[in-house]
Scaffold this motif. Sequence first.
Motif, PDB file in Angstrom:
ATOM      1  N   CYS A   7       0.848  -1.191   0.000  1.00 46.55           N
ATOM      2  CA  CYS A   7       0.000   0.000   0.000  1.00 46.55           C
ATOM      3  C   CYS A   7       0.891   1.251   0.000  1.00 46.55           C
ATOM      4  N   SER A   9       0.056   4.095   0.945  1.00 49.42           N
ATOM      5  CA  SER A   9      -0.268   4.953   2.075  1.00 49.42           C
ATOM      6  C   SER A   9       0.331   4.449   3.377  1.00 49.42           C
ATOM      7  N   CYS A  10       0.143   3.158   3.679  1.00 51.58           N
ATOM      8  CA  CYS A  10       0.622   2.637   4.967  1.00 51.58           C
ATOM      9  C   CYS A  10       1.788   1.667   4.794  1.00 51.58           C
ATOM     10  N   CYS A  22      -7.315  -0.436   0.700  1.00 57.97           N
ATOM     11  CA  CYS A  22      -6.375  -1.134   1.568  1.00 57.97           C
ATOM     12  C   CYS A  22      -7.127  -1.618   2.798  1.00 57.97           C
ATOM     13  N   CYS A  25      -5.502   0.508   6.108  1.00 54.50           N
ATOM     14  CA  CYS A  25      -5.691   1.934   6.370  1.00 54.50           C
ATOM     15  C   CYS A  25      -6.892   2.497   5.629  1.00 54.50           C
TER      16      CYS A  25
HETATM   17 ZN   LIG Z   1      -2.785   0.971   3.502  1.00 55.47          ZN
END
Ligand SMILES: [Zn+2]
Length: 84
Positions: A7, A9-10, A22, A25
């Motif tokens: 991911c 983002s995380c 995801c 997150c």
């Molecule tokens: Zn994520």
Amino acid sequence: MNDKGNCESCGRKIQNTVFDKCMYCGEVLPKHQIFSENEKETILANQKQAELDEAKVSKSKSNNHFGRDGGVFYLGGDSGGSCD
Ligand SMILES: [Zn+2]
């Protein structure tokens, strides 16, 4: 295997999921990390199969237990009947 990388983002691994987000997150996945309809069908089929296998295992377990008890009981009753 369906490896979509991590991911953005995380940073956690994208799991086999039919959701376009995801699972950690909740970030909406970029197009190249979303599973295609085809892949989603495979994932769902695999999940269904796993559930069926699990049901089969617990069912055969209880069947074996029941059959064993029933067999012993039946044998005892049969010999008693022929004595009569
Ligand atoms: Zn994520």
